[in-house]
Design a protein around this motif. Sequence first.
Motif, PDB file in Angstrom:
ATOM      1  N   LEU A 109       5.149 -11.839  64.141  1.00  0.00           N
ATOM      2  CA  LEU A 109       4.413 -12.462  63.051  1.00  0.00           C
ATOM      3  C   LEU A 109       4.058 -11.292  62.071  1.00  0.00           C
ATOM      4  CD1 LEU A 109       1.530 -14.354  65.360  1.00  0.00           C
ATOM      5  CD2 LEU A 109       3.824 -14.972  64.263  1.00  0.00           C
ATOM      6  N   LEU A 150      -4.516  -9.108  64.902  1.00  0.00           N
ATOM      7  CA  LEU A 150      -4.075 -10.386  64.987  1.00  0.00           C
ATOM      8  C   LEU A 150      -5.186 -11.475  63.998  1.00  0.00           C
ATOM      9  CD1 LEU A 150      -1.775 -12.050  66.272  1.00  0.00           C
ATOM     10  CD2 LEU A 150      -3.364 -12.450  68.054  1.00  0.00           C
ATOM     11  N   LEU A 171      -6.028 -14.912  73.141  1.00  0.00           N
ATOM     12  CA  LEU A 171      -5.602 -13.837  72.007  1.00  0.00           C
ATOM     13  C   LEU A 171      -6.353 -13.000  71.320  1.00  0.00           C
ATOM     14  CD1 LEU A 171      -2.566 -16.100  70.625  1.00  0.00           C
ATOM     15  CD2 LEU A 171      -2.421 -14.386  72.347  1.00  0.00           C
ATOM     16  N   PRO A 226      -5.642 -16.093  65.215  1.00  0.00           N
ATOM     17  CA  PRO A 226      -5.290 -16.308  66.603  1.00  0.00           C
ATOM     18  C   PRO A 226      -4.754 -17.910  66.612  1.00  0.00           C
ATOM     19  CG  PRO A 226      -7.257 -14.904  66.597  1.00  0.00           C
ATOM     20  CD  PRO A 226      -7.075 -15.444  65.149  1.00  0.00           C
ATOM     21  N   LEU A 274       4.370 -12.384  69.220  1.00  0.00           N
ATOM     22  CA  LEU A 274       3.357 -11.849  68.363  1.00  0.00           C
ATOM     23  C   LEU A 274       3.802 -10.725  67.236  1.00  0.00           C
ATOM     24  CD1 LEU A 274       0.216 -12.040  70.790  1.00  0.00           C
ATOM     25  CD2 LEU A 274       0.899 -13.647  69.156  1.00  0.00           C
ATOM     26  N   GLU A 306       2.332 -20.692  66.792  1.00  0.00           N
ATOM     27  CA  GLU A 306       3.714 -19.790  67.108  1.00  0.00           C
ATOM     28  C   GLU A 306       4.361 -19.716  68.257  1.00  0.00           C
ATOM     29  OE1 GLU A 306       5.388 -18.943  64.535  1.00  0.00           O
ATOM     30  OE2 GLU A 306       4.384 -19.623  62.911  1.00  0.00           O
ATOM     31  N   ALA A 325       0.855  -8.713  61.716  1.00  0.00           N
ATOM     32  CA  ALA A 325       0.465  -8.531  63.180  1.00  0.00           C
ATOM     33  C   ALA A 325       0.818  -6.933  63.607  1.00  0.00           C
ATOM     34  CB  ALA A 325       1.023  -9.424  64.291  1.00  0.00           C
ATOM     35  N   ALA A 371      -1.245 -18.080  65.532  1.00  0.00           N
ATOM     36  CA  ALA A 371      -0.484 -17.473  66.507  1.00  0.00           C
ATOM     37  C   ALA A 371      -0.529 -18.237  67.696  1.00  0.00           C
ATOM     38  CB  ALA A 371      -1.172 -16.101  66.758  1.00  0.00           C
ATOM     39  N   THR A 372      -1.193 -18.786  68.071  1.00  0.00           N
ATOM     40  CA  THR A 372      -1.129 -19.856  69.211  1.00  0.00           C
ATOM     41  C   THR A 372      -0.204 -20.861  69.132  1.00  0.00           C
ATOM     42  OG1 THR A 372      -3.316 -19.684  69.957  1.00  0.00           O
ATOM     43  CG2 THR A 372      -2.685 -21.833  70.442  1.00  0.00           C
TER      44      THR A 372
END
Length: 236
Positions: A36, A84, A73, A87, A33, A93, A39, A90-91
């Motif tokens: 990113l 973030l 997340l 999410p 994370l 990633e 973030a 991000a998941t």
Amino acid sequence: MTKGHVRAVAFDFGGTLAWPGPAPDAATVTQILRRLPCAVIPDGFAATFEQVTRRVRAADRRRDAQTSFAEQLRVAALESGAVLDDPAAATKEVFTAIVDAEIDPRAAEALRELHEDGLVCVLACDTQRPESVRRNTLREAGIGDCFDGLVLSSTLGVRKPHPRFYAAVVGAAGCPAGEILFVGDTPAKDALGPYSHGMRAALISPAGRPPGLDPRIDVIAHLAQLPAYLESLRGR
């Protein structure tokens, strides 16, 4: 072609078609994370993520539910003060960076044989991974075209043995439950659960038949034996 009136096969993933893969631990998730753009992940995020994960798992077990990883997340970010923005992105990633389970080549060969023989094949498994990531795993193993449908708890929002999971398997197979064979390595979820919802079931168990298993459920040692097992059903 049907074999012993079996028109479709539903496959579990980890322990059946693939060797189990690594779980996303808090430290690794935090590192991913932090890479990113935009973030902001504070030092306390990992501990908060672990706490949220424990709470979510306990609640999900009580309801046979599957809370999305993106929601975990989001809650962890809120409780830790992290920033973030997306999410869901991000998941993807996280699960792209954390290698998926490795497909067993012998199992993949059996799957392809059954698919080419005309059986409907459905992947039916509990997973935190988004469908796009799991589909990529299947493509990289050369079996992405073998599945007529995917039933994933991460998409459906419930896990085996929730009745809605098995109903989704029947829907994806496109045939009556009695013409579906469910194959997996967990007795309660991959054998007893499907059987109680009208499907046939075959348990993958290298160690042989577990004590107390319903005698109406057959056992095979490895998925590679499935084509021969289905052939044996012709005479039943």
